[in-house]
Design a protein around this motif. Structure first.
Motif, PDB file in Angstrom:
ATOM      1  N   ASN A  92      -2.956   1.048   6.611  1.00  0.00           N
ATOM      2  CA  ASN A  92      -1.783   0.677   5.816  1.00  0.00           C
ATOM      3  C   ASN A  92      -2.144  -0.250   4.654  1.00  0.00           C
ATOM      4  O   ASN A  92      -1.466  -1.238   4.393  1.00  0.00           O
ATOM      5  CB  ASN A  92      -0.684   0.064   6.696  1.00  0.00           C
ATOM      6  N   VAL A  93      -3.234   0.079   3.963  1.00  0.00           N
ATOM      7  CA  VAL A  93      -3.662  -0.624   2.759  1.00  0.00           C
ATOM      8  C   VAL A  93      -3.896   0.411   1.666  1.00  0.00           C
ATOM      9  O   VAL A  93      -3.861   1.614   1.911  1.00  0.00           O
ATOM     10  CB  VAL A  93      -4.953  -1.467   2.990  1.00  0.00           C
ATOM     11  N   GLY A  94      -4.150  -0.061   0.473  1.00  0.00           N
ATOM     12  CA  GLY A  94      -4.464   0.848  -0.623  1.00  0.00           C
ATOM     13  C   GLY A  94      -3.224   1.366  -1.328  1.00  0.00           C
ATOM     14  O   GLY A  94      -2.172   0.725  -1.321  1.00  0.00           O
ATOM     15  N   VAL A  95      -3.350   2.532  -1.913  1.00  0.00           N
ATOM     16  CA  VAL A  95      -2.278   3.130  -2.701  1.00  0.00           C
ATOM     17  C   VAL A  95      -1.140   3.569  -1.773  1.00  0.00           C
ATOM     18  O   VAL A  95      -1.380   4.273  -0.794  1.00  0.00           O
ATOM     19  CB  VAL A  95      -2.796   4.348  -3.504  1.00  0.00           C
ATOM     20  N   PRO A  96       0.105   3.154  -2.062  1.00  0.00           N
ATOM     21  CA  PRO A  96       1.239   3.587  -1.242  1.00  0.00           C
ATOM     22  C   PRO A  96       1.386   5.108  -1.257  1.00  0.00           C
ATOM     23  O   PRO A  96       1.100   5.767  -2.262  1.00  0.00           O
ATOM     24  CB  PRO A  96       2.442   2.924  -1.918  1.00  0.00           C
ATOM     25  N   PHE A  97       1.843   5.667  -0.144  1.00  0.00           N
ATOM     26  CA  PHE A  97       1.965   7.115  -0.001  1.00  0.00           C
ATOM     27  C   PHE A  97       3.246   7.457   0.740  1.00  0.00           C
ATOM     28  O   PHE A  97       3.896   6.597   1.329  1.00  0.00           O
ATOM     29  CB  PHE A  97       0.756   7.682   0.748  1.00  0.00           C
ATOM     30  N   VAL A  98       3.586   8.733   0.700  1.00  0.00           N
ATOM     31  CA  VAL A  98       4.710   9.258   1.479  1.00  0.00           C
ATOM     32  C   VAL A  98       4.215  10.461   2.267  1.00  0.00           C
ATOM     33  O   VAL A  98       3.231  11.103   1.885  1.00  0.00           O
ATOM     34  CB  VAL A  98       5.911   9.669   0.588  1.00  0.00           C
ATOM     35  N   LYS A  99       4.883  10.728   3.391  1.00  0.00           N
ATOM     36  CA  LYS A  99       4.578  11.909   4.191  1.00  0.00           C
ATOM     37  C   LYS A  99       5.805  12.802   4.192  1.00  0.00           C
ATOM     38  O   LYS A  99       6.904  12.351   4.478  1.00  0.00           O
ATOM     39  CB  LYS A  99       4.241  11.519   5.634  1.00  0.00           C
ATOM     40  N   PHE A 100       5.586  14.058   3.855  1.00  0.00           N
ATOM     41  CA  PHE A 100       6.655  15.047   3.880  1.00  0.00           C
ATOM     42  C   PHE A 100       6.451  15.929   5.105  1.00  0.00           C
ATOM     43  O   PHE A 100       5.359  16.455   5.321  1.00  0.00           O
ATOM     44  CB  PHE A 100       6.627  15.921   2.620  1.00  0.00           C
ATOM     45  N   ALA A 101       7.492  16.094   5.906  1.00  0.00           N
ATOM     46  CA  ALA A 101       7.407  16.949   7.090  1.00  0.00           C
ATOM     47  C   ALA A 101       7.493  18.414   6.670  1.00  0.00           C
ATOM     48  O   ALA A 101       8.333  18.787   5.855  1.00  0.00           O
ATOM     49  CB  ALA A 101       8.529  16.615   8.056  1.00  0.00           C
ATOM     50  N   GLU A 102       6.588  19.202   7.225  1.00  0.00           N
ATOM     51  CA  GLU A 102       6.585  20.653   7.006  1.00  0.00           C
ATOM     52  C   GLU A 102       6.433  21.292   8.378  1.00  0.00           C
ATOM     53  O   GLU A 102       5.327  21.637   8.795  1.00  0.00           O
ATOM     54  CB  GLU A 102       5.427  21.067   6.101  1.00  0.00           C
ATOM     55  N   GLY A 103       7.527  21.416   9.098  1.00  0.00           N
ATOM     56  CA  GLY A 103       7.445  21.921  10.466  1.00  0.00           C
ATOM     57  C   GLY A 103       6.767  20.895  11.341  1.00  0.00           C
ATOM     58  O   GLY A 103       7.198  19.746  11.414  1.00  0.00           O
ATOM     59  N   HIS A 104       5.677  21.295  11.980  1.00  0.00           N
ATOM     60  CA  HIS A 104       4.918  20.374  12.834  1.00  0.00           C
ATOM     61  C   HIS A 104       3.861  19.598  12.057  1.00  0.00           C
ATOM     62  O   HIS A 104       3.216  18.715  12.598  1.00  0.00           O
ATOM     63  CB  HIS A 104       4.239  21.146  13.976  1.00  0.00           C
ATOM     64  N   ARG A 105       3.672  19.948  10.799  1.00  0.00           N
ATOM     65  CA  ARG A 105       2.656  19.296   9.977  1.00  0.00           C
ATOM     66  C   ARG A 105       3.309  18.335   8.997  1.00  0.00           C
ATOM     67  O   ARG A 105       4.488  18.437   8.699  1.00  0.00           O
ATOM     68  CB  ARG A 105       1.866  20.353   9.196  1.00  0.00           C
TER      69      ARG A 105
END
Length: 66
Positions: free
Chosen positions: A31-44
Protein backbone atom coordinates in the motif's frame (compact mmCIF):
# COMPACT_ATOMS: atom_id res chain seq x y z
CA UNK A 1 -10.46 15.86 -27.94
CA UNK A 2 -7.81 14.82 -25.38
CA UNK A 3 -5.91 11.72 -26.52
CA UNK A 4 -4.42 11.11 -23.09
CA UNK A 5 -5.62 7.95 -21.38
CA UNK A 6 -7.54 8.34 -18.15
CA UNK A 7 -6.07 5.12 -16.68
CA UNK A 8 -2.85 3.17 -17.32
CA UNK A 9 -2.29 -0.55 -16.95
CA UNK A 10 0.60 -1.76 -14.78
CA UNK A 11 2.56 -2.52 -17.97
CA UNK A 12 2.02 1.00 -19.33
CA UNK A 13 2.99 2.59 -16.01
CA UNK A 14 6.09 0.39 -15.70
CA UNK A 15 7.22 1.60 -19.14
CA UNK A 16 6.41 5.22 -18.31
CA UNK A 17 8.34 5.22 -15.00
CA UNK A 18 10.97 2.64 -16.02
CA UNK A 19 9.98 0.37 -13.11
CA UNK A 20 9.35 -3.35 -13.24
CA UNK A 21 5.80 -4.68 -13.12
CA UNK A 22 6.81 -6.75 -10.07
CA UNK A 23 7.99 -3.58 -8.27
CA UNK A 24 4.59 -2.00 -8.89
CA UNK A 25 2.86 -5.17 -7.60
CA UNK A 26 5.07 -5.21 -4.49
CA UNK A 27 4.24 -1.55 -3.82
CA UNK A 28 0.52 -2.32 -4.18
CA UNK A 29 0.79 -5.16 -1.64
CA UNK A 30 2.51 -2.78 0.82
CA UNK A 31 0.00 0.00 0.00
CA UNK A 32 2.75 2.43 -1.04
CA UNK A 33 3.69 4.05 -4.32
CA UNK A 34 1.34 5.25 -7.03
CA UNK A 35 -2.35 5.06 -6.02
CA UNK A 36 -4.38 2.51 -7.99
CA UNK A 37 -7.90 1.17 -8.42
CA UNK A 38 -9.14 -2.37 -8.95
CA UNK A 39 -12.00 -3.05 -11.32
CA UNK A 40 -13.93 -6.29 -10.83
CA UNK A 41 -14.32 -8.43 -13.95
CA UNK A 42 -16.19 -11.50 -12.79
CA UNK A 43 -13.81 -13.42 -10.54
CA UNK A 44 -10.82 -11.39 -11.70
CA UNK A 45 -9.72 -7.86 -10.91
CA UNK A 46 -7.92 -5.46 -13.21
CA UNK A 47 -5.50 -2.96 -11.70
CA UNK A 48 -5.43 0.51 -13.22
CA UNK A 49 -3.57 3.69 -12.32
CA UNK A 50 -5.48 6.99 -12.75
CA UNK A 51 -3.43 9.54 -14.72
CA UNK A 52 -4.28 12.40 -12.34
CA UNK A 53 -2.93 10.32 -9.41
CA UNK A 54 0.22 9.46 -11.40
CA UNK A 55 0.82 13.19 -11.98
CA UNK A 56 0.23 13.96 -8.28
CA UNK A 57 2.61 11.18 -7.22
CA UNK A 58 5.35 12.42 -9.55
CA UNK A 59 4.90 16.03 -8.36
CA UNK A 60 4.98 15.07 -4.68
CA UNK A 61 8.07 12.89 -5.11
CA UNK A 62 10.08 15.17 -7.38
CA UNK A 63 13.40 16.18 -5.86
CA UNK A 64 15.02 19.48 -6.72
CA UNK A 65 18.61 19.41 -7.88
CA UNK A 66 21.00 21.44 -5.77
Amino acid sequence: MNNEKEFLTPKELSEMLNLSISKLAFDRMRNVGVPFVKFAEGHRHSVRYPMFKIREFISKNMKAET
